[in-house]
Design an enzyme around this catalytic site. Structure first.
Site, PDB file in Angstrom:
ATOM      1  CG  ASN A   9      -1.709   1.241   1.414  1.00 27.16           C
ATOM      2  OD1 ASN A   9      -1.791   2.053   0.490  1.00 27.16           O
ATOM      3  ND2 ASN A   9      -2.314   1.422   2.576  1.00 27.16           N
ATOM      4  CD1 TRP A  10       4.017   1.217  -2.500  1.00 21.83           C
ATOM      5  CD2 TRP A  10       3.819   1.973  -4.607  1.00 21.83           C
ATOM      6  NE1 TRP A  10       4.865   0.476  -3.301  1.00 21.83           N
ATOM      7  CE2 TRP A  10       4.765   0.925  -4.595  1.00 21.83           C
ATOM      8  CE3 TRP A  10       3.524   2.603  -5.822  1.00 21.83           C
ATOM      9  CZ2 TRP A  10       5.418   0.493  -5.747  1.00 21.83           C
ATOM     10  CZ3 TRP A  10       4.174   2.173  -6.968  1.00 21.83           C
ATOM     11  CH2 TRP A  10       5.119   1.118  -6.928  1.00 21.83           C
ATOM     12  CE  LYS A  11      -0.189   3.343   4.684  1.00 25.09           C
ATOM     13  NZ  LYS A  11      -0.047   3.440   6.126  1.00 25.09           N
ATOM     14  CG  HIS A  95      -5.874   2.250   5.136  1.00 19.86           C
ATOM     15  ND1 HIS A  95      -5.399   3.207   5.995  1.00 19.86           N
ATOM     16  CD2 HIS A  95      -4.908   1.302   5.047  1.00 19.86           C
ATOM     17  CE1 HIS A  95      -4.181   2.848   6.397  1.00 19.86           C
ATOM     18  NE2 HIS A  95      -3.859   1.702   5.832  1.00 19.86           N
ATOM     19  CD  GLU A  97      -2.795   5.722   6.589  1.00 18.73           C
ATOM     20  OE1 GLU A  97      -2.752   5.722   5.346  1.00 18.73           O
ATOM     21  OE2 GLU A  97      -1.920   5.182   7.297  1.00 18.73           O
ATOM     22  CD  GLU A 165      -3.773  -2.188   7.435  1.00 21.86           C
ATOM     23  OE1 GLU A 165      -2.624  -2.402   7.057  1.00 21.86           O
ATOM     24  OE2 GLU A 165      -4.447  -1.203   7.076  1.00 21.86           O
ATOM     25  N   GLY A 171       2.372   2.341  10.778  1.00 23.20           N
ATOM     26  CA  GLY A 171       3.378   3.393  10.606  1.00 23.20           C
ATOM     27  C   GLY A 171       4.083   3.785  11.883  1.00 23.20           C
ATOM     28  CB  SER A 210       4.958  -1.770  12.235  1.00 20.02           C
ATOM     29  OG  SER A 210       4.570  -0.421  12.497  1.00 20.02           O
ATOM     30  N   GLY A 231       2.778  -0.995   4.348  1.00 20.04           N
ATOM     31  CA  GLY A 231       2.888   0.424   3.984  1.00 20.04           C
ATOM     32  C   GLY A 231       4.340   0.815   3.809  1.00 20.04           C
ATOM     33  N   GLY A 232       4.909   1.409   4.848  1.00 13.78           N
ATOM     34  CA  GLY A 232       6.263   1.970   4.803  1.00 13.78           C
ATOM     35  C   GLY A 232       7.303   1.067   4.142  1.00 13.78           C
TER      36      GLY A 232
END
Ligand code: PGA
Length: 246
Positions: A9-11, A95, A97, A165, A171, A210, A231-232
């Site tokens: 997930n590149w956000k 998600h 976010e 999640e 993150g 994470s 993500g990250g």
């Protein structure tokens, strides 16, 4: 046994040029990897260019969001039909976010899931408790509410993937413990069984929060973990390659 599903997930990261540079590095090192499914969810603006490259690979094109109508006066939105047309196979819906910054509630999320499935897209439906929920022993109650409301009148478990999640693990570098993941995934599986019966076993449940090359192996070994949403650590081709090759 369904294939393990590992999704980037590149956000809101990467220009088109950066996305293509990532693929140039990532694709050769992960070529021929069997027994697992890889997905990449770039921003909308990169979807078409990324999709053109992925079409020659087994990597699945994913989107990070979709609106619940297929066309109309909805400034700034992108529809399931448009994503389908670009070759998208999976859409991430709900998600945390999106819930937090764009005020998406269970009702909106449910509409989005309906709209995506109607268009023949598969959905990665995200759920998870906040730190406050966990501290107040409300984790299972929250997960149950999110599942019941989000999946209201959704009768196609074959189109569903769930991503558990915990919001406090996203993150932050704080990964949920094996016990916490195990408990939540089992709870989610049982909720799905109540709704879909034995067909609940067709639904893959991913963990997100994470995930790194260092912890992937132990996370994947947990019962009812059929993949991860990253993500990250998915932004760097070498790191993400290590994760998919765990
Ligand atoms: P993270 O994000 O891997 O950076 O924690 C996961 C996610 O939000 O899907």
């Amino acid at each position: 046994m369904p294939k393990k599903f590992i999704v980037a997930n590149w956000k809101m990261h990467k220009t088109v040029r950066e996305a293509l540079a990532f693929l140039d590095e990532f694709i050769p090192i992960t070529k021929g990897l069997n027994g697992r499914e890889i997905g990449i969810a770039p921003t909308f603006i990169c979807i078409e260019s990324v999709g053109k490259v992925l079409i020659n690979t087994s990597i699945k094109l994913c989107a990070q969001n979709a609106f619940y109508e297929n066309k109309g006066a909805y400034t700034g939105e992108v529809s399931p039909a448009m994503l389908k047309d670009c070759g998208v196979e999976y859409v991430i819906i709900g998600h945390s976010e999106r819930r937090k910054y764009f005020y998406e509630n269970d009702d909106i999320i449910n509409k989005k899931i309906h709209a995506c499935i109607k268009e023949g897209l598969k959905v990665i439906f995200c759920i998870g408790e906040t730190l406050e929920d966990r501290q107040n022993n409300k984790t299972m109650e929250i997960l149950k509410t999110q599942i019941r409301n989000g999946l209201l009148e959704i009768n196609s478990p074959e189109a569903l993937t769930i991503a558990y999640e915990p919001v406090w693990a996203i993150g932050t570098g704080v990964v949920a413990t094996e016990e916490q993941i195990k408990q939540s995934h089992l709870f989610i599986r049982n909720q799905l069984k109540e709704i879909y019966g034995e067909r609940a076993n067709e639904v893959r449940i991913l963990y997100g929060g994470s995930v790194t090359p260092e912890n992937i192996k132990s996370i994947m070994a947990i019962d009812n973990v059929e993949g991860v949403l990253v993500g990250g650590a998915s932004l760097d081709p070498l790191k993400f390659a290590k994760i998919v090759k765990y």
